[in-house]
Design a protein around this motif. Structure first.
Motif, PDB file in Angstrom:
ATOM      1  N   GLY A 413       0.820  -1.206   0.000  1.00  0.00           N
ATOM      2  CA  GLY A 413       0.000   0.000   0.000  1.00  0.00           C
ATOM      3  C   GLY A 413       0.849   1.248   0.000  1.00  0.00           C
ATOM      4  N   ASP A 414       1.218   1.706   1.194  1.00  0.00           N
ATOM      5  CA  ASP A 414       1.918   2.985   1.372  1.00  0.00           C
ATOM      6  C   ASP A 414       1.163   4.079   0.619  1.00  0.00           C
ATOM      7  OD1 ASP A 414       3.913   4.193   2.823  1.00  0.00           O
ATOM      8  OD2 ASP A 414       5.333   4.214   1.171  1.00  0.00           O
ATOM      9  N   THR A 415      -0.153   4.061   0.793  1.00  0.00           N
ATOM     10  CA  THR A 415      -1.056   4.902   0.016  1.00  0.00           C
ATOM     11  C   THR A 415      -1.093   6.337   0.529  1.00  0.00           C
ATOM     12  OG1 THR A 415      -2.942   4.283   1.395  1.00  0.00           O
ATOM     13  CG2 THR A 415      -2.527   2.942  -0.556  1.00  0.00           C
ATOM     14  N   ALA A 416      -1.598   7.232  -0.304  1.00  0.00           N
ATOM     15  CA  ALA A 416      -1.594   8.665  -0.019  1.00  0.00           C
ATOM     16  C   ALA A 416      -2.488   9.038   1.155  1.00  0.00           C
ATOM     17  CB  ALA A 416      -2.019   9.450  -1.261  1.00  0.00           C
ATOM     18  N   ASP A 417      -3.491   8.217   1.440  1.00  0.00           N
ATOM     19  CA  ASP A 417      -4.366   8.478   2.584  1.00  0.00           C
ATOM     20  C   ASP A 417      -5.122   7.211   2.940  1.00  0.00           C
ATOM     21  OD1 ASP A 417      -6.663   8.378   0.820  1.00  0.00           O
ATOM     22  OD2 ASP A 417      -6.183  10.426   0.222  1.00  0.00           O
ATOM     23  N   ALA A 418      -5.967   7.307   3.955  1.00  0.00           N
ATOM     24  CA  ALA A 418      -6.683   6.127   4.443  1.00  0.00           C
ATOM     25  C   ALA A 418      -7.782   5.670   3.493  1.00  0.00           C
ATOM     26  CB  ALA A 418      -7.275   6.408   5.824  1.00  0.00           C
ATOM     27  N   ASN A 419      -8.120   6.504   2.512  1.00  0.00           N
ATOM     28  CA  ASN A 419      -9.149   6.116   1.540  1.00  0.00           C
ATOM     29  C   ASN A 419      -8.660   5.056   0.559  1.00  0.00           C
ATOM     30  OD1 ASN A 419     -11.158   8.067   2.384  1.00  0.00           O
ATOM     31  ND2 ASN A 419      -9.844   9.636   1.478  1.00  0.00           N
ATOM     32  N   GLY A 420      -7.341   4.852   0.468  1.00  0.00           N
ATOM     33  CA  GLY A 420      -6.775   4.029  -0.597  1.00  0.00           C
ATOM     34  C   GLY A 420      -6.641   2.561  -0.290  1.00  0.00           C
ATOM     35  N   TRP A 421      -7.407   2.050   0.660  1.00  0.00           N
ATOM     36  CA  TRP A 421      -7.256   0.649   1.065  1.00  0.00           C
ATOM     37  C   TRP A 421      -7.482  -0.349  -0.067  1.00  0.00           C
ATOM     38  CZ3 TRP A 421     -11.751  -1.909   0.204  1.00  0.00           C
ATOM     39  CH2 TRP A 421     -12.938  -1.155   0.193  1.00  0.00           C
ATOM     40  N   ASP A 422      -8.351  -0.003  -1.045  1.00  0.00           N
ATOM     41  CA  ASP A 422      -8.625  -0.955  -2.125  1.00  0.00           C
ATOM     42  C   ASP A 422      -7.419  -1.170  -3.041  1.00  0.00           C
ATOM     43  OD1 ASP A 422      -8.801   1.621  -3.095  1.00  0.00           O
ATOM     44  OD2 ASP A 422     -10.578   1.261  -4.330  1.00  0.00           O
ATOM     45  N   PHE A 423      -6.419  -0.285  -2.969  1.00  0.00           N
ATOM     46  CA  PHE A 423      -5.191  -0.447  -3.740  1.00  0.00           C
ATOM     47  C   PHE A 423      -4.438  -1.713  -3.321  1.00  0.00           C
ATOM     48  CE2 PHE A 423      -0.615   0.846  -4.364  1.00  0.00           C
ATOM     49  CZ  PHE A 423      -0.644   0.958  -5.749  1.00  0.00           C
ATOM     50  N   THR A 424      -4.723  -2.206  -2.129  1.00  0.00           N
ATOM     51  CA  THR A 424      -4.001  -3.362  -1.590  1.00  0.00           C
ATOM     52  C   THR A 424      -4.708  -4.688  -1.840  1.00  0.00           C
ATOM     53  OG1 THR A 424      -5.101  -3.397   0.573  1.00  0.00           O
ATOM     54  CG2 THR A 424      -3.257  -1.850   0.298  1.00  0.00           C
ATOM     55  N   THR A 425      -5.931  -4.649  -2.355  1.00  0.00           N
ATOM     56  CA  THR A 425      -6.761  -5.862  -2.379  1.00  0.00           C
ATOM     57  C   THR A 425      -6.121  -6.999  -3.154  1.00  0.00           C
ATOM     58  OG1 THR A 425      -8.772  -4.532  -2.160  1.00  0.00           O
ATOM     59  CG2 THR A 425      -9.022  -6.789  -2.955  1.00  0.00           C
ATOM     60  N   THR A 426      -5.665  -6.732  -4.367  1.00  0.00           N
ATOM     61  CA  THR A 426      -5.111  -7.800  -5.205  1.00  0.00           C
ATOM     62  C   THR A 426      -3.891  -8.430  -4.558  1.00  0.00           C
ATOM     63  OG1 THR A 426      -5.922  -6.730  -7.224  1.00  0.00           O
ATOM     64  CG2 THR A 426      -4.172  -8.353  -7.477  1.00  0.00           C
ATOM     65  N   ALA A 427      -2.958  -7.604  -4.099  1.00  0.00           N
ATOM     66  CA  ALA A 427      -1.729  -8.148  -3.507  1.00  0.00           C
ATOM     67  C   ALA A 427      -1.999  -8.866  -2.189  1.00  0.00           C
ATOM     68  CB  ALA A 427      -0.711  -7.040  -3.303  1.00  0.00           C
ATOM     69  N   SER A 428      -2.922  -8.342  -1.402  1.00  0.00           N
ATOM     70  CA  SER A 428      -3.181  -8.940  -0.088  1.00  0.00           C
ATOM     71  C   SER A 428      -3.913 -10.273  -0.190  1.00  0.00           C
ATOM     72  CB  SER A 428      -3.979  -7.980   0.790  1.00  0.00           C
ATOM     73  OG  SER A 428      -5.285  -7.780   0.280  1.00  0.00           O
ATOM     74  N   THR A 429      -4.479 -10.557  -1.351  1.00  0.00           N
ATOM     75  CA  THR A 429      -5.192 -11.825  -1.549  1.00  0.00           C
ATOM     76  C   THR A 429      -4.468 -12.756  -2.508  1.00  0.00           C
ATOM     77  OG1 THR A 429      -6.555 -10.784  -3.278  1.00  0.00           O
ATOM     78  CG2 THR A 429      -7.449 -10.819  -1.045  1.00  0.00           C
ATOM     79  N   ASP A 430      -3.280 -12.369  -2.970  1.00  0.00           N
ATOM     80  CA  ASP A 430      -2.501 -13.195  -3.895  1.00  0.00           C
ATOM     81  C   ASP A 430      -1.493 -14.016  -3.093  1.00  0.00           C
ATOM     82  OD1 ASP A 430      -0.795 -14.303  -5.793  1.00  0.00           O
ATOM     83  OD2 ASP A 430      -0.846 -12.538  -7.083  1.00  0.00           O
ATOM     84  N   PRO A 431      -1.627 -15.329  -3.044  1.00  0.00           N
ATOM     85  CA  PRO A 431      -0.700 -16.145  -2.242  1.00  0.00           C
ATOM     86  C   PRO A 431       0.741 -16.068  -2.718  1.00  0.00           C
ATOM     87  CG  PRO A 431      -2.095 -17.535  -3.630  1.00  0.00           C
ATOM     88  CD  PRO A 431      -2.647 -16.148  -3.724  1.00  0.00           C
ATOM     89  N   GLN A 432       0.964 -15.695  -3.982  1.00  0.00           N
ATOM     90  CA  GLN A 432       2.328 -15.573  -4.481  1.00  0.00           C
ATOM     91  C   GLN A 432       3.011 -14.296  -3.991  1.00  0.00           C
ATOM     92  OE1 GLN A 432       2.950 -16.940  -8.731  1.00  0.00           O
ATOM     93  NE2 GLN A 432       0.714 -16.736  -8.741  1.00  0.00           N
ATOM     94  N   SER A 433       2.221 -13.311  -3.608  1.00  0.00           N
ATOM     95  CA  SER A 433       2.793 -12.053  -3.117  1.00  0.00           C
ATOM     96  C   SER A 433       3.005 -12.059  -1.608  1.00  0.00           C
ATOM     97  CB  SER A 433       1.870 -10.880  -3.487  1.00  0.00           C
ATOM     98  OG  SER A 433       1.815 -10.706  -4.877  1.00  0.00           O
ATOM     99  N   ARG A 434       2.178 -12.798  -0.908  1.00  0.00           N
ATOM    100  CA  ARG A 434       2.188 -12.776   0.557  1.00  0.00           C
ATOM    101  C   ARG A 434       3.574 -13.004   1.163  1.00  0.00           C
ATOM    102  NH1 ARG A 434      -2.898 -14.303   2.764  1.00  0.00           N
ATOM    103  NH2 ARG A 434      -1.835 -14.613   4.764  1.00  0.00           N
ATOM    104  N   PRO A 435       4.403 -13.926   0.640  1.00  0.00           N
ATOM    105  CA  PRO A 435       5.713 -14.162   1.277  1.00  0.00           C
ATOM    106  C   PRO A 435       6.644 -12.956   1.261  1.00  0.00           C
ATOM    107  CG  PRO A 435       5.145 -15.973  -0.205  1.00  0.00           C
ATOM    108  CD  PRO A 435       4.171 -14.877  -0.477  1.00  0.00           C
ATOM    109  N   TYR A 436       6.364 -11.966   0.404  1.00  0.00           N
ATOM    110  CA  TYR A 436       7.266 -10.827   0.249  1.00  0.00           C
ATOM    111  C   TYR A 436       6.723  -9.544   0.889  1.00  0.00           C
ATOM    112  CZ  TYR A 436       8.827 -14.203  -3.199  1.00  0.00           C
ATOM    113  OH  TYR A 436       9.244 -15.361  -3.818  1.00  0.00           O
ATOM    114  N   ILE A 437       5.601  -9.648   1.574  1.00  0.00           N
ATOM    115  CA  ILE A 437       5.009  -8.490   2.246  1.00  0.00           C
ATOM    116  C   ILE A 437       5.485  -8.462   3.692  1.00  0.00           C
ATOM    117  CG2 ILE A 437       2.862  -7.422   3.032  1.00  0.00           C
ATOM    118  CD1 ILE A 437       1.494  -8.676   0.559  1.00  0.00           C
TER     119      ILE A 437
END
Length: 643
Positions: A413-437
């Protein structure tokens, strides 16, 4: 030719300890404090060329602003499209402010009206009484439609009252007042400054005063803490150390590192300066002595923090020209986008370049970078990514880091404000990305609703990694009008937002933007041109110091309050028997009782930061049967910590 307006708002007088006109960072008044109780209303400037629905109204980030302080006088200078105006605020005496408004235009034009507006709060409902000096008196039931207003007529003054509160407004000369209701049914008082044909270079002015009185709510507030329900850990406050002011940054950094317990750090990766020429190896260039001074300073900053045991997060703003699509962006493009997309046809080169920086920092400076991110990539400050791009980079570059022997993880994320939570949805639900977060982050400039904060709490749980507030503060535009950062109102609002975030989202740390001369919690010493004073901490600094003195590693605890005027965050560790409770009181001084503390807690120290106190130990109180009672100072930040 564009029409240019000049409007001057002046609240004239000397400051009072018992009364203070409060205002937002963009100059709209929010009320007047009496005995620390805020007698609320909201003001704005309204310019109407056609109708009310299309009027220009001063609002957050809706106009360019400058702000100056001079012996208690507050002056806002604005540019809204082609409109320029000023508002100067100070206090007269208890509960009263005088306001002068001047309006001018260099060109002739026609206006339906230029107004100073007061919007009354919800409590001014059916019982509201309007008493006019001319005409004499009417009630809310007497108001009827007249020229798009419930009341539209000149008057020399009026009193607006309900049983619990009263505002007395007196005009220097007869002024047209239009009373309307907004879309939520709340009353708006519009004081006309000018209307009709506006002559070029002619000054239009009015002077009026507002006096606020009302009941002081000093009722007892009950809070309850739940020490058995331990949540996420809190390490303490962190800081951003993006170097932008070589003359004034060092003194602020030195003072901050000496006087704050800094738990985490975020440092810039000057990627553009690290690898400007795609045909050259940046590590080889650095070893030849061709390291850009900005890169060298950033790496030395990271090294200094690392040697103090402060974990280092790297954030990149600007990409090298070869790595982006098109020309470097400046502001909004024709599609309303900011920043530059990366040229993913050069993905391998980009990954290698970013990795080379982190490797060099590790090899030559001994810094093991904990996490990396592109700053505010959802908004494009200054690299722009889509949600899908963000996810692809995490899993691909994360794997590339591992192949190159790096433990560095990604800050999701590291988003510009608290409204940007949906920017994280794909990565936070991708099992291939999780090990690197390694963590989750948003910046606290906007969007601190309970709903948004709970979204970030849930995202942190989903990836099973801690939440970071990557940039902590409340007005991203404050660098344009930095003296606002010294206002008690700003300091109280900022720490109030922090406690709300701590309570709802439970971050591991809040990284203050910044612990340098930029948006600084320090003043003087040449910061933002202030050479008249020696370097000194402001109220905001002591707020950070007080919050940062929370013992490291305590767990977030639920805490409830019987009055929304109190914002609370609680921490504890039942095994250690250590507890800390933080309270912001935006209302009047009142008695507070806190229950639910473990019975083995016997005493708590009380610390206070407000206009007069600076993280001062004010008392040591006894806890009896899990309960503690104290006199909670109004308009202040109070912390209770076990001995």
């Amino acid at each position: 030719m564009k029409n240019l307006f000049t409007i001057l708002f002046i609240l004239i007088g000397a400051p009072s300890i018992l009364a203070q006109a409060e205002f937002t960072t963009w100059g709209n008044m929010t009320g007047i404090r009496v005995d620390n109780q805020l007698m609320e209303f909201n003001s704005s400037l309204v310019l109407m060329k056609s109708n009310w629905d299309n009027a220009w109204i001063t609002r957050k980030e809706g106009q360019d602003i400058d702000f100056k302080r001079n012996q208690g006088i507050k002056t806002f200078s604005y540019q809204m499209d082609s409109i320029n105006w000023k508002q100067t605020i100070s206090d007269v005496k208890e509960g009263k402010a005088n306001i002068k408004v001047e309006f001018s235009s260099p060109d002739s034009l026609y206006l339906n009206g230029a107004f100073f507006r007061i919007e009354l709060p919800e409590e001014f409902g059916k019982e509201t009484q309007f008493d006019f000096r001319t005409p004499s008196s009417l009630s809310s039931n007497d108001l009827s439609g007249n020229l798009d207003g419930l009341y539209n007529a000149p008057t020399e003054g009026l009193v607006v009252s309900v049983p619990s509160r009263e505002f007395v407004i007196d005009f220097k000369h007869q002024t047209k007042v239009i009373i309307r209701k907004n879309s939520e049914g709340f009353y708006q008082l519009n004081f006309e400054i000018a209307s009709g044909e506006i002559s070029p270079k002619k000054n239009y002015s009015n002077t009026f005063s507002i006096k606020a009185t009302g009941e002081i709510d000093n009722s007892i507030v009950e809070l309850k803490v739940f020490p058995q329900q331990e949540g996420k850990k809190f390490d303490g406050i962190g800081g951003n150390f993006r170097l932008q002011n070589p003359e004034t940054d060092p003194q602020v950094i030195d003072y901050s590192l000496k006087n704050l317990r800094v738990a985490w750090s975020r440092v810039e990766m000057p990627w553009r300066e690290w690898h400007p020429d795609a045909s050259k190896d940046p590590i080889e260039e650095a070893r030849k002595g061709n390291l850009d001074p900005k890169v060298e300073a950033a790496m030395e900053m990271a090294q200094r923090l690392d040697k103090k045991g402060i974990p280092v997060i790297l954030a990149a703003w600007f990409a090298p020209r070869w790595a982006i699509i098109g020309e470097p962006s400046s502001g909004l493009d024709m599609n309303g986008n900011r920043g530059n997309l990366l040229n993913l046809q050069k993905k391998e080169k980009i990954y290698n370049s970013l990795t080379s920086y982190i490797k060099y920092l590790k090899q030559e400076y001994g810094v093991e970078t904990v996490m990396f991110s592109f700053n505010e990539a959802d908004l494009g400050i200054d690299v722009r990514q889509t949600e899908e791009d963000h996810n692809e980079m995490i899993k691909e570059l994360g794997a590339y880091f591992r192949e190159n022997g790096l433990k560095t993880e990604f800050l999701l994320g590291d988003t510009a404000d608290a409204n940007g939570w949906d920017f994280t949805t794909t990565a936070s639900t991708d099992p291939q990305s999780r090990p690197y977060i390694g963590g989750v982050s948003f910046h606290s400039w906007r969007g601190w609703t309970d709903e948004n904060l709970l979204k970030w709490y849930d995202i942190s749980n989903r990836v099973d990694k801690p939440l970071f507030i990557g940039e902590g503060s409340i007005d991203a535009g404050a660098w344009r009008y930095p003296q606002i950062l010294e206002e008690p109102t700003y300091a109280l609002d900022e720490i109030d937002v922090y406690l709300k975030i701590l309570n709802k989202a439970q971050p591991l740390t809040i990284l203050q933007w910044q612990l340098t001369a930029d948006y600084s919690p320090m003043s003087g010493g040449g910061i933002f041109g202030n050479t008249e004073e020696e370097l000194h901490p402001t109220q905001r600094f002591f707020n950070l110091q007080q919050l940062g003195n929370t013992p490291k590693g305590l767990y977030a605890l639920p805490i409830t309050t019987s009055n929304d005027a109190i914002t609370a965050a609680a921490y504890g560790d039942k095994e250690k028997g250590v507890y800390a409770i933080h309270l912001v009181n935006k209302g009047a001084t009142r008695k507070v009782t806190i229950t639910g503390l473990p019975k083995e807690v016997s005493k708590m120290k009380v610390f206070l930061t407000n206009k007069e106190k600076s993280n001062e130990l004010t008392d040591t109180l006894s806890v009896r049967n899990g309960s503690i009672t104290l006199q909670l100072q109004g308009a202040g930040f109070t912390s209770l910590v076990t001995e």
